[in-house]
Structure formats: C-alpha cells, structure tokens
Design an enzyme around this catalytic site. Structure first.
Site, short mmCIF file in Angstrom:
data_model
loop_
_atom_site.label_atom_id
_atom_site.label_comp_id
_atom_site.label_asym_id
_atom_site.label_seq_id
_atom_site.Cartn_x
_atom_site.Cartn_y
_atom_site.Cartn_z
N LYS A 234 -0.89 -12.17 12.98
CA LYS A 234 -2.36 -12.30 13.03
C LYS A 234 -2.85 -13.47 12.18
CE LYS A 234 -3.19 -8.12 11.53
NZ LYS A 234 -1.77 -7.72 11.44
N THR A 235 -2.42 -13.49 10.93
CA THR A 235 -2.90 -14.53 10.01
C THR A 235 -2.33 -15.89 10.42
OG1 THR A 235 -3.11 -12.93 8.22
CG2 THR A 235 -2.98 -15.25 7.59
N LYS B 192 -8.04 -2.72 2.22
CA LYS B 192 -7.85 -1.81 3.34
C LYS B 192 -8.65 -0.52 3.14
CE LYS B 192 -5.30 -3.70 6.66
NZ LYS B 192 -4.78 -5.00 6.35
N HIS C 19 -8.24 -4.03 14.07
CA HIS C 19 -7.26 -4.65 13.20
C HIS C 19 -6.75 -5.89 13.92
CE1 HIS C 19 -3.23 -4.35 10.83
NE2 HIS C 19 -4.13 -4.99 10.13
N ARG D 79 0.83 -1.20 0.00
CA ARG D 79 0.00 0.00 0.00
C ARG D 79 0.87 1.25 0.00
NH1 ARG D 79 -1.84 0.88 4.27
NH2 ARG D 79 -0.77 -0.81 5.36
N SER E 156 1.38 -5.19 10.94
CA SER E 156 1.75 -6.09 9.85
C SER E 156 2.95 -6.96 10.23
CB SER E 156 2.08 -5.26 8.61
OG SER E 156 2.30 -6.12 7.53
N ASP F 219 -7.93 -10.74 9.81
CA ASP F 219 -7.39 -9.37 9.77
C ASP F 219 -8.29 -8.23 10.27
OD1 ASP F 219 -5.04 -7.84 8.97
OD2 ASP F 219 -6.28 -6.99 7.40
N ARG G 140 2.27 -12.38 -1.22
CA ARG G 140 0.98 -12.64 -0.56
C ARG G 140 0.16 -13.70 -1.28
NH1 ARG G 140 -0.72 -9.75 4.33
NH2 ARG G 140 0.80 -8.07 4.48
P1 ATP Z 1 -0.60 -8.35 7.95
O1 ATP Z 1 -1.35 -7.35 8.78
O2 ATP Z 1 0.40 -7.68 7.05
O3 ATP Z 1 -1.49 -9.31 7.23
P2 ATP Z 1 -0.03 -10.42 9.98
O4 ATP Z 1 -0.07 -9.90 11.37
O5 ATP Z 1 -1.20 -11.22 9.51
O6 ATP Z 1 0.35 -9.22 8.97
P3 ATP Z 1 1.43 -12.80 9.34
O7 ATP Z 1 1.01 -12.88 7.92
O8 ATP Z 1 0.82 -13.78 10.28
O9 ATP Z 1 1.28 -11.32 9.88
O10 ATP Z 1 3.01 -12.89 9.35
C1 ATP Z 1 3.81 -13.38 10.39
C2 ATP Z 1 5.07 -13.93 9.73
O11 ATP Z 1 6.06 -14.20 10.70
C3 ATP Z 1 4.79 -15.23 8.99
O12 ATP Z 1 5.55 -15.25 7.81
C4 ATP Z 1 5.28 -16.29 10.00
O13 ATP Z 1 5.70 -17.46 9.37
C5 ATP Z 1 6.46 -15.57 10.63
N1 ATP Z 1 6.81 -16.00 12.00
C6 ATP Z 1 8.02 -16.43 12.39
N2 ATP Z 1 8.04 -16.70 13.70
C7 ATP Z 1 6.82 -16.42 14.18
C8 ATP Z 1 6.23 -16.51 15.49
N3 ATP Z 1 6.91 -16.90 16.54
N4 ATP Z 1 4.94 -16.14 15.62
C9 ATP Z 1 4.24 -15.70 14.55
N5 ATP Z 1 4.74 -15.60 13.30
C10 ATP Z 1 6.02 -15.97 13.11
MN MN Z 2 -2.53 -10.94 7.93
#
Ligand code: ATP
Ligand code: MN
Length: 537
Positions: A243-244, A201, A221, A60, A239, A258, A323
């Site tokens: 979360k995901t 978003k 969020h 973004r 980010s 999300d 993604r």
């Molecule tokens: P966005 O808001 O951009 O979607 P998000 O909060 O959903 O971000 P995730 O997509 O879950 O973030 O990304 C977390 C990344 O960190 C993943 O690639 C995951 O494999 C990695 N990772 C490594 N170690 C950990 C951990 N201990 N806990 C969570 N994620 C981890």
């Molecule tokens: Mn996410």
C-alpha cells in the site's frame, strides 16, 4: 501543574483526571526532537531523522486490544476474538489507575485530528509519556493550525502510558500491555506498550465504527493517490502487500498511504502522515520514501552501520517491522487537503508467497466482492528454523483486525459503491511470488508491479486480450507495456506445471473453506465467483 506551549486556554488535563507535574502542549517537531535527545531516548541519523527504540513491542498486539461493551457497542460490535469485550467498570478502574500512575509526571500533549474531509473531522487529544511518541502523533495525525489549537476541544482522547504495567488479576487484561477503546467516554487507553502503531490504528478502529455506523461512509484499509486528470486509485491490502510503496508514485499526487473513507462526495485520508516499512529500503527503488526520512521524521527500531550514523536498512536484528513515520508533505507530490473524487481504479494487493495468483488480473464485480470479503495474502514464514511453507492469511476487507462491525457491513457498503459507480475497474495484483513458491521462485520485481498498475491506470489494459485463470477465473491480460509477457500467466513461470496445478487447487480449497463463514450473507452471484476446486486433484 506546570504548563508550557500552546493550547486552548479553557481546556486542561485535571478535568480528565490527569494531574501531572509538567505538561508540554503542542510543541514543535524541533522542540520534541530536542527533548528526546536531551532525555537520551533517541539519536539522529545522518539525514536528521530521530531514531528511537519502541522497546519490548515492535508491532501491535491484537490479542491485548479490548473494546468496552456498553450501550453504544453492545448490539453493534461484532464481538469475538477480534473485538474482545471489557466491562465499563473494569475500564473505569483501569483508567483511574493509569491516571494515578501519571500523577506528578512530565507529559507531552498534542491536539490533532483525523479525517481530511472537514465534514467528518474528528478532533483527537493525545497525552504521551515520551516526547517522541508525541512527535509520532504530530507526524501521523492531521495538524491543526495555531488558530485552531487556540479553540480546539477534543472528541477523542488517547492516553498513552507505556510505562504503566497492568496486573491482569486486578485490571482484567490478558497481560501487562493493553489498548482499550471506550466509545461512551471516547477514550483510547494504552499501557505497557510503547509501539506507536497502537495509537494510529486505535483511531483507525474508532473510525471504522463511527463512519459506517453513523455516516454510511465506507472506511477502508487502503492507500490512495490521484492522477493529473483527477482520477483516483485505491490500493487495498494487508500489511506488507505494498500500500505505502505503490501509492508513492512521482506521476501521481499522494492522498494517503493507509486509511481512507469513501463518502458520496469524496475519498479522504484519515491521517496526515505515512508509516512506511523500511526493511531493505533503497533510494533507487523507493526514492520518495527514502527522501522523506529527514529532520522531523522518526525511524523506529533500525540499526546503524557500525561506527556511523548511517542506517543499515538491511538489518532486521531488532525486527523485520522497522518503520519510518513522516508527515505527508515530506512526500513531494502529496495532495493537501488530502482528499479527491470518486475512484476510477481499485487494486486489491496480495503478497501471495505461493506464487499462484497472477501478477495482475481484472475482476468482475462479483469477483471483487468475493476477494474483498476473503482478504487473502500469504506471507513468508518468519525466521523460525524449519518453517519454509508460506503462511496464509484471510482477513476480511483486507483489515479484519481493525473492524469493530461485522465484515458484511463494509462489504455491503462497497457493493453499493460498485453499483453506483459501475465504471470503476477492480484489479487483483499479486506483489508476491512468481516462478514458484517462496524458496523456489522469487518476489515480483517492484518495477514490474509499478508498470502493471501504471498501465491499468492509464487505460493501456482496456483494449488488450484477456484469458481467464483456470482456477480463479480472474482475467489475465495477455500483454502489459514494459512487462515481460511470459510472467503474466503464473503457470508459465513454474518449471513444474503439475506442481502449479496442485498448489493452485490447494489454495482454491483454502479460499472456499474460509468463505464458508460468510457464505450465508453473500448473494448467489458473489458465491459463484469462488475459485473452482477439483475435488480429486
Ligand atoms: P502496512 O499495512 O504494514 O503499512 P503496506 O501494505 O503499506 O503495509 P509496504 O510498506 O508498502 O506495505 O511494504 C511492501 C514491502 O514490500 C516494501 O518493503 C517493498 O519494498 C517490498 N516489495 C518488494 N517487491 C514488491 C512489489 N512487487 N510490490 C510492492 N512491494 C514490494
Ligand atoms: Mn503502509
């Protein structure tokens, strides 16, 4: 205008000023995949997902996001560098110019909606310049039935024209790309960027206005899932904090990854799909997400292992932000409709690349409010040569850039919810570094983070001993099932304890400095939850 596909017979694009050559309405995912392949805009990987490039923009562009300042928004939006104002007539001219650009073109139109709780349903119509952007909207937004499509009118319109380049002098934009939100005309106008996250978003930003402002519903969020006994967990975080990843749990039903609303009677997903980061994705560590990447999903900006159609998930040569987009039912145990009851556990995820915050800790109500308002994470520095220090981010409510209203409004709503439901546990989880900062330590193992949140949700941390963190005051459990005890207190994991104390104090200062801008709106109780800075340390 030639029109194909299924639609409400009484709606048309001409009424919106859009006079295209061909309009494809509500094509199936398969038809959109075929159209993309035929246009040479994508290829299939060996699991059948549609792989596309989003072009110049692979993320973004918050500096190019504008909100029209009008009777609705003037006194309610928190204007500034997050919510940049645009005059209504500037918008009107730009809208007409985008429509003129669309004249005679082939477009893909989709009727979708946001908010899984029918009480808050918001119908969205999207007009896209490419079939794969339309597939993205099918995957990410909620999908009406055919019968609903036959009668659906839209509340909001997204007009996405990545090929239209603005002229800042004429159009009042900063540069060629823009996203403009108009609350009076209920239009999100996107040009110059094909990054799909602008649409997703964009609607999130709209709901972050409408829900708290008109319905007193807290928009968040966060991701959400539900245990077998119906207990709901929320995972807030900026980010890349998890979360995901952490909401995809084979033992729990996924509500969403999300964006959610917390109403008096439900926690509901805004969306109908997930948008997962896939850098270094592996089947072993994230089996559910890996398995969701199939026919009907989209992969953005990935590369193949040379000479094959197998994705090389380690390749970040286009972007770190690769993604996957897929409908929520591509996750085996997704909950549909995507809403549940009141939350029992709330996790604030932070990816602390300084390695200071404990991997899991329990927060008091006041600490919860303090950390919600702070919205801390520290990311590892980009790929720039010589930049080795992690970059701190404080983003209020773990999503400042998506919030049209002042952060205090969301904090106030959360405070009320925490008062009303005083059995909710709030946890701070550091998914980032342990054993030292980035460069010395290493990222917390995903399996340990999963074990910690599972233990918290299963009540296995209810009766263990806790110790307060010396600087942050948050409570660290002494033991967690399936997690090595020595990692639970971060200071233990640093070889150089003095270095830890110094860095912890530095981080505490950053928290305090950041909080200063919200301090006058926070109660004495919340302010007292600040970390303790040692002035001469
Ligand atoms: P966005 O808001 O951009 O979607 P998000 O909060 O959903 O971000 P995730 O997509 O879950 O973030 O990304 C977390 C990344 O960190 C993943 O690639 C995951 O494999 C990695 N990772 C490594 N170690 C950990 C951990 N201990 N806990 C969570 N994620 C981890
Ligand atoms: Mn996410």
């Amino acid at each position: 205008m030639q029109e194909f596909g299924k639609k409400n017979p009484s709606v048309n694009l001409s009424n919106l000023g859009i006079n295209v050559g061909i309009a494809h309405w509500n094509l199936s995912p398969d038809e959109l995949v075929k159209a993309t392949l035929a246009l040479g805009q994508g290829v299939l990987n060996d699991t059948g997902a549609l792989c596309v490039s989003t072009g110049k923009f692979t993320g973004r562009s918050p500096k190019d996001k504008f909100t029209v300042k009008d009777a609705i928004t003037q006194d309610s939006v928190d204007w500034g560098d997050v919510n940049i104002a645009m005059a209504p007539d500037t918008f009107d001219k730009l809208y007409d110019r985008v429509c003129a650009y669309m004249t005679g073109k082939e477009v893909w139109v989709r009727d979708a909606y946001a908010c899984a709780d029918p009480k808050y349903r918001l119908n969205v119509r999207v007009v896209n310049e490419t079939p794969w952007a339309n597939l993205f909207c099918n995957d990410l937004f909620l999908r009406p039935t055919e019968a609903e499509i036959a009668t659906q009118n839209h509340d909001w319109l997204i007009l996405q024209a990545p090929g239209f380049l603005a002229d800042p002098a004429t159009d009042g934009t900063r540069q060629a790309n823009f996203t403009v939100v108009n609350f009076t005309r209920r239009i999100i106008l996107i040009g110059g960027s094909a990054y799909t996250g602008e649409m997703k978003k964009g609607i999130f930003g709209v709901l972050n206005f409408v829900l708290p402002h008109d319905h007193k519903v807290l928009s968040m969020h966060c991701s959400a899932n539900e245990g077998k006994g119906g207990d709901v967990a929320l995972f807030f975080g900026l980010s890349g904090t998890g979360k995901t990843t952490l909401s995809a749990d084979p033992e729990r039903a996924l509500i969403g990854d999300d964006e959610h609303g917390w109403a008096d009677t439900s926690v509901f997903n805004f969306e109908g799909g997930c948008y997962a980061k896939c850098i270094d994705l592996s089947q072993e560590k994230e089996p559910q997400i890996y398995g969701a990447i199939k026919h009907g999903s989209i992969l953005e900006n990935i590369k193949f292992v040379e000479g094959t159609n197998t994705v090389d998930y380690a390749d970040s040569s286009i972007t770190e932000n690769t993604r996957a987009a897929y409908p929520i039912d591509f996750i085996n145990n997704a909950k549909e409709p995507s809403y549940g009851g009141q939350p029992k556990n709330i996790f604030f995820l932070t990816c602390d690349a300084f390695g200071i915050l404990p991997p899991i800790s329990k927060l008091t109500k006041a600490q919860a409010m303090y950390h919600f308002i702070s919205g801390y994470t520290a990311k590892v520095a980009g790929t720039e040569v010589g930049v080795t220090e992690p970059q701190t981010t404080f983003s209020a409510c773990f999503g400042r850039v998506f919030l049209p209203l002042h952060p205090a409004k969301y904090a106030e709503l959360l405070g009320k919810k925490l008062e009303e439901h005083n059995d909710v546990n709030v946890w701070l989880v550091n998914t980032g570094w342990s054993g030292g900062a980035y460069g010395t330590g290493s990222r917390m193992k995903l399996k340990y983070t999963r074990a910690m949140i599972t233990a918290a949700m299963n009540g296995q941390l209810d009766n263990v001993a806790y110790e307060a963190h010396p600087v942050f005051g948050v409570l660290m459990p002494a033991t967690v099932p399936d997690v090595p005890t020595e990692i639970l207190s971060p200071r233990n994991t640093w070889a150089d304890k003095e270095a830890y104390d110094k860095k912890a104090n530095d981080l505490a200062k950053l928290f305090v400095n950041n909080f200063a801008k919200y301090a006058d709106k926070a109660s004495e109780e919340i302010r007292s939850a600040a970390p303790k800075v040692l002035e001469n340390a």
